[in-house]
Motif scaffolding. Structure first.
Motif, PDB file in Angstrom:
ATOM      1  N   UNK A   1       0.822  -1.223   0.000  1.00  0.00           N
ATOM      2  CA  UNK A   1       0.000   0.000   0.000  1.00  0.00           C
ATOM      3  C   UNK A   1       0.854   1.270   0.000  1.00  0.00           C
ATOM      4  N   UNK A   2       2.100   1.134  -0.442  1.00  0.00           N
ATOM      5  CA  UNK A   2       2.976   2.309  -0.498  1.00  0.00           C
ATOM      6  C   UNK A   2       2.514   3.262  -1.607  1.00  0.00           C
ATOM      7  N   UNK A   3       2.411   4.554  -1.265  1.00  0.00           N
ATOM      8  CA  UNK A   3       2.024   5.591  -2.236  1.00  0.00           C
ATOM      9  C   UNK A   3       3.249   6.432  -2.552  1.00  0.00           C
ATOM     10  N   UNK A   4       3.876   6.213  -3.733  1.00  0.00           N
ATOM     11  CA  UNK A   4       5.125   6.916  -4.061  1.00  0.00           C
ATOM     12  C   UNK A   4       4.971   8.433  -4.058  1.00  0.00           C
ATOM     13  N   UNK A   5       3.809   8.906  -4.589  1.00  0.00           N
ATOM     14  CA  UNK A   5       3.649  10.353  -4.692  1.00  0.00           C
ATOM     15  C   UNK A   5       3.608  11.029  -3.327  1.00  0.00           C
ATOM     16  N   UNK A   6       3.187  10.260  -2.307  1.00  0.00           N
ATOM     17  CA  UNK A   6       3.136  10.830  -0.952  1.00  0.00           C
ATOM     18  C   UNK A   6       4.256  10.293  -0.065  1.00  0.00           C
ATOM     19  N   UNK A   7       5.015   9.353  -0.646  1.00  0.00           N
ATOM     20  CA  UNK A   7       6.133   8.748   0.075  1.00  0.00           C
ATOM     21  C   UNK A   7       5.682   8.248   1.445  1.00  0.00           C
ATOM     22  N   UNK A   8       4.596   7.490   1.421  1.00  0.00           N
ATOM     23  CA  UNK A   8       4.045   6.973   2.673  1.00  0.00           C
ATOM     24  C   UNK A   8       3.364   5.633   2.436  1.00  0.00           C
TER      25      UNK A   8
END
Length: 395
Positions: free
Chosen positions: A195-202
């Motif tokens: 569930x990593x979101x690259x654009x939010x780095x979270x």
């Protein structure tokens, strides 16, 4: 019993040694070996002949057909002899054979006999079956014999049981919904990397994994429900020891219930498994339904409860009611374990129809050795499939 275990020779592969062993196995004067035992071998031959035949007097010093009478001194001497000539494992087999073949149970009510025997689980079972007939002069000696066996079992089983179940409890606690300060962030992040979101780095955590409250809070309730019919003697001994071990763990609330046609709750005696054992009454009928009804009435946290039924499943009560209770407990979230035996001997005779009916409810009945029991309990605590042997007896 293997005569090869009795007395090693300097040349174990020699022809003379082979003749010697065959002579001790076959016994009697016309065995065909041509070997005439002397000295220590002759004494060993006499002790074997006293129990297994070959002429001469029996264990009690009399003709076999004459009965045992008041022969405790002779039997006590024979017990001393077999301990002199044979290793412990062989002595225990010979003792069991003497009790079964020659009807020596009544002699175990005499203190000098108990002081001469090699104590093991089977002897404890015999003593418990004689408990009500035991005179006061014998009871303290009997308790000392039982305590020795219990102490040896605890040494063998306690450490691994505590370690295995502590790990299972910790793993089980991690799957609950933790409070913020109990979150195991390393495990939580690894579990949610997808569930990593690259654009939010979270990472968006769909599932939180916690350490669990390591404190002293009770995490699981365990109810041991033990059939005390005569065939279950070894299982009663092992279950009582395990009950005491589980009761010593603060994170497990343990209840121990024994039954025949009545039900007795021995939970308040769990601090001393010897007291538990002397509180049982081996023999009698069986009413599993009544026992499970009592256990069911003691359940307050179904999702955190493990019920272990130890029985050969020969039900003398209401069969359909028994099965309905098992189904109801499982439907409420209880982890139900059915053991046909808790001993090193494997499954005794058991009711195959009832075993199949339990398996159809998702509770396969199988025999379990004491060494396997911690793993079975760990699986039940973690709500994993039970480690049923490949040749499960309920199949």
């Amino acid at each position: 019993m293997s005569i090869a275990e009795t007395e090693p020779r300097e040349e174990p592969g020699g022809g003379a040694d082979r003749l010697r062993r065959w002579r001790l196995v076959l016994g009697g004067e016309s065995d065909g070996t041509g070997y005439e035992p002397a000295g220590r071998d002759a004494a060993m031959d006499r002790t074997l002949a006293a129990l297994y035949g070959g002429g001469g007097a029996g264990v009690d010093g009399r003709s076999r057909s004459a009965g045992l009478g008041g022969s405790a001194p002779q039997v006590a001497r024979w017990l001393g002899d077999i301990r002199t000539y044979f290793p412990t494992s062989v002595v225990q087999v010979m003792q069991r054979d003497a009790i079964d073949r020659l009807g020596l149970s009544s002699l175990l009510l005499e203190p000098e006999m108990l002081e001469a025997v090699e104590a093991d689980v089977h002897l404890v079972g015999t003593l418990l079956s004689l408990n009500k007939a035991m005179p006061e002069t014998t009871k303290e000696t009997a308790r000392a014999v039982v305590r020795k066996v219990v102490r040896d079992l605890e040494k063998r089983l306690a450490t691994r049981t505590r370690a295995t179940l502590t790990g299972a409890l910790d793993r089980s606690a991690r799957i609950s919904r933790p409070r913020h300060r109990d979150i195991d962030w390393d495990r939580t992040i690894r579990a949610n990397l997808k569930n990593y979101l690259p654009e939010h780095r979270t990472v968006v955590p769909e599932r939180l994994i916690g350490y669990g409250r390591a404190a002293q809070a009770v995490k699981k309730d365990v109810i041991l429900c033990i059939d005390q019919s005569g065939s279950m003697a070894a299982s009663v001994v092992h279950a009582s020891v395990f009950g005491a071990v589980l009761a010593s763990m603060r994170s497990i609330a343990t209840r121990l219930v024994v039954f025949d046609t009545s039900v007795v709750d021995l939970t308040d005696q769990l601090d001393d498994p010897v007291d538990v054992l002397f509180g049982t009454q081996l023999g009698g009928g069986t009413d599993i339904n009544r026992a499970l009804a009592y256990c069911q009435s003691q359940i307050t946290r179904p999702a955190d409860t493990v019920v272990v039924l130890i029985s050969d499943l020969y039900e003398g009560g209401i069969r359909d009611e028994m099965l309905k209770r098992v189904a109801a407990m499982k439907a409420s979230g209880v982890q139900f374990v059915a053991l046909l035996a808790l001993s090193d001997e494997g499954a005794p005779a058991y009711d195959r129809e009832h075993a199949a009916a339990l398996a159809a409810l998702g509770a396969p009945a199988f025999a379990c050795t004491p060494d396997q029991f911690p793993d079975v309990m760990a699986a039940a605590i973690e709500k994993r499939p039970l480690p049923v042997p490949d040749k499960a007896t309920s199949r």
